[in-house]
Write a protein that holds these residues in place. Structure first.
Motif, mmCIF file in Angstrom:
data_model
loop_
_atom_site.group_PDB
_atom_site.id
_atom_site.type_symbol
_atom_site.label_atom_id
_atom_site.label_comp_id
_atom_site.label_asym_id
_atom_site.label_seq_id
_atom_site.Cartn_x
_atom_site.Cartn_y
_atom_site.Cartn_z
ATOM 1 N N SER A 196 -49.211 -26.292 12.606
ATOM 2 C CA SER A 196 -49.958 -26.104 13.952
ATOM 3 C C SER A 196 -49.564 -26.771 15.007
ATOM 4 O O SER A 196 -49.412 -26.509 16.327
ATOM 5 C CB SER A 196 -51.458 -26.443 13.721
ATOM 6 N N LEU A 197 -49.130 -28.027 14.879
ATOM 7 C CA LEU A 197 -48.350 -28.979 15.975
ATOM 8 C C LEU A 197 -47.066 -28.288 16.483
ATOM 9 O O LEU A 197 -46.947 -28.289 17.650
ATOM 10 C CB LEU A 197 -48.412 -30.528 15.498
ATOM 11 N N ALA A 198 -46.280 -27.671 15.507
ATOM 12 C CA ALA A 198 -45.016 -27.196 15.982
ATOM 13 C C ALA A 198 -45.575 -26.039 16.984
ATOM 14 O O ALA A 198 -44.637 -25.723 17.689
ATOM 15 C CB ALA A 198 -44.224 -26.704 14.786
ATOM 16 N N VAL A 199 -46.389 -25.365 16.539
ATOM 17 C CA VAL A 199 -46.608 -24.045 17.252
ATOM 18 C C VAL A 199 -47.114 -24.447 18.661
ATOM 19 O O VAL A 199 -46.794 -23.749 19.547
ATOM 20 C CB VAL A 199 -47.951 -23.163 16.341
ATOM 21 N N ARG A 200 -47.805 -25.345 18.675
ATOM 22 C CA ARG A 200 -48.391 -26.018 20.000
ATOM 23 C C ARG A 200 -47.274 -26.569 20.873
ATOM 24 O O ARG A 200 -47.301 -26.098 22.013
ATOM 25 C CB ARG A 200 -49.543 -27.138 20.009
ATOM 26 N N ALA A 201 -46.343 -27.127 20.066
ATOM 27 C CA ALA A 201 -45.228 -27.521 20.701
ATOM 28 C C ALA A 201 -44.276 -26.502 21.169
ATOM 29 O O ALA A 201 -43.693 -26.738 22.529
ATOM 30 C CB ALA A 201 -44.288 -28.613 20.049
ATOM 31 N N GLU A 202 -44.268 -25.517 20.490
ATOM 32 C CA GLU A 202 -43.418 -24.392 20.847
ATOM 33 C C GLU A 202 -44.120 -23.453 22.085
ATOM 34 O O GLU A 202 -43.316 -23.347 23.225
ATOM 35 C CB GLU A 202 -43.154 -23.297 19.780
ATOM 36 N N ALA A 203 -45.298 -23.444 22.248
ATOM 37 C CA ALA A 203 -46.082 -22.933 23.228
ATOM 38 C C ALA A 203 -45.864 -23.676 24.373
ATOM 39 O O ALA A 203 -45.623 -23.144 25.705
ATOM 40 C CB ALA A 203 -47.464 -22.573 22.935
ATOM 41 N N ILE A 204 -45.998 -24.904 24.383
ATOM 42 C CA ILE A 204 -45.871 -25.744 25.740
ATOM 43 C C ILE A 204 -44.288 -25.525 26.244
ATOM 44 O O ILE A 204 -44.409 -25.516 27.490
ATOM 45 C CB ILE A 204 -46.309 -27.156 25.228
ATOM 46 N N GLN A 205 -43.474 -25.839 25.410
ATOM 47 C CA GLN A 205 -42.107 -25.438 25.677
ATOM 48 C C GLN A 205 -41.860 -24.195 26.436
ATOM 49 O O GLN A 205 -41.099 -23.955 27.514
ATOM 50 C CB GLN A 205 -41.186 -25.827 24.645
ATOM 51 N N LYS A 206 -42.199 -23.142 26.083
ATOM 52 C CA LYS A 206 -42.193 -21.699 26.484
ATOM 53 C C LYS A 206 -42.860 -21.760 27.986
ATOM 54 O O LYS A 206 -42.551 -20.900 28.936
ATOM 55 C CB LYS A 206 -42.714 -20.714 25.353
ATOM 56 N N ARG A 207 -44.170 -22.241 28.024
ATOM 57 C CA ARG A 207 -44.880 -22.137 29.350
ATOM 58 C C ARG A 207 -43.988 -23.096 30.269
ATOM 59 O O ARG A 207 -43.811 -22.548 31.276
ATOM 60 C CB ARG A 207 -46.302 -22.746 29.118
ATOM 61 N N LYS A 208 -43.083 -24.211 30.138
ATOM 62 C CA LYS A 208 -42.675 -24.940 30.756
ATOM 63 C C LYS A 208 -41.487 -24.059 31.308
ATOM 64 O O LYS A 208 -41.121 -23.815 32.490
ATOM 65 C CB LYS A 208 -42.089 -26.038 30.179
#
Length: 223
Positions: A196-208
């Motif tokens: 779940s943390l990896a998914v959130r980190a990936e989402a943040i990176q994609k948004r940036k």
């Protein structure tokens, strides 16, 4: 702004971790039921026996012989005979005479005798074993007081010299299944949380990355 799609699929290592955790959980539940059925109930019954002080009243060896089954290989079995040893003691808990048994297993195996020897093919070896204990209780113990275990509700006419099960068996019956259950649950939770943390980190990176690309596009259009 379009929503970012993030992959929630587990990697091969994470999938193995979850399977391991589920396997430990299932093993913990099954072992709890199996150990509870095979050991927990006899242990609780054994612990119901109260300690008491016993003194030997008489040691008898009737003429009656009993059969026992010996093994001499994978497919080899036979029967032999052993004499019956009866040790009558005075029980301080009920202040009455009772038949002494070595433990619960021997009490169930032969309620008429105090001791059931390990079964040998040779009848004389069985007899010698019984005679050794007869001599021990006649000469070594004699009238000395010793601790025995008595259960008024289940068997008022019998006492036990030893308990087959104690509190340590009860501890192991509950401890190890619970450890397996907790470790399995912990592995599953940690794997899910890490993903779940990896998914959130990936989402943040994609948004940036999307925001940076959008800014660059706007600047280029303004020029």
């Amino acid at each position: 702004m379009a929503k970012m799609r993030v992959s929630y699929e587990y990697s091969e290592a994470e999938d193995k971790s979850i399977r391991l955790g589920l396997f430990l959980i299932v093993c913990g539940i099954l072992s709890l039921f199996i150990l509870g059925f095979c050991w927990l109930s006899p242990t609780l019954q054994s612990m119901q026996s109260k300690p008491a002080n016993c003194t030997v009243v008489s040691v008898l060896r009737p003429e009656e012989m009993f059969e026992c089954v010996f093994t001499c290989g994978a497919d080899c079995k036979g029967t032999s005979l052993y004499p019956c040893l009866q040790i009558f003691v005075n029980n301080s808990e009920s202040n009455s005479v009772a038949l002494l048994h070595f433990d619960e297993q021997q009490l169930v195996l032969n309620p008429k005798c105090s001791y059931v020897p390990p079964c040998e093919r040779d009848n004389q070896k069985n007899k010698d074993n019984v005679l050794w204990w007869e001599d021990y209780w006649t000469k070594e113990v004699s009238s000395q007081s010793f601790t025995c275990f008595f259960n008024q509700q289940r068997r008022p006419d019998d006492v036990l010299w030893r308990r087959s099960h104690d509190a340590s068996v009860l501890l192991h019956c509950v401890l190890w299944p619970m450890v397996s259950l907790l470790v399995g649950t912990l592995i599953v939770l940690l794997t899910v949380c890490a993903r779940s943390l990896a998914v959130r980190a990936e989402a943040i990176q994609k948004r940036k990355a999307f925001s940076n690309a959008l800014c660059i596009t706007v600047r280029w259009l303004c020029l």
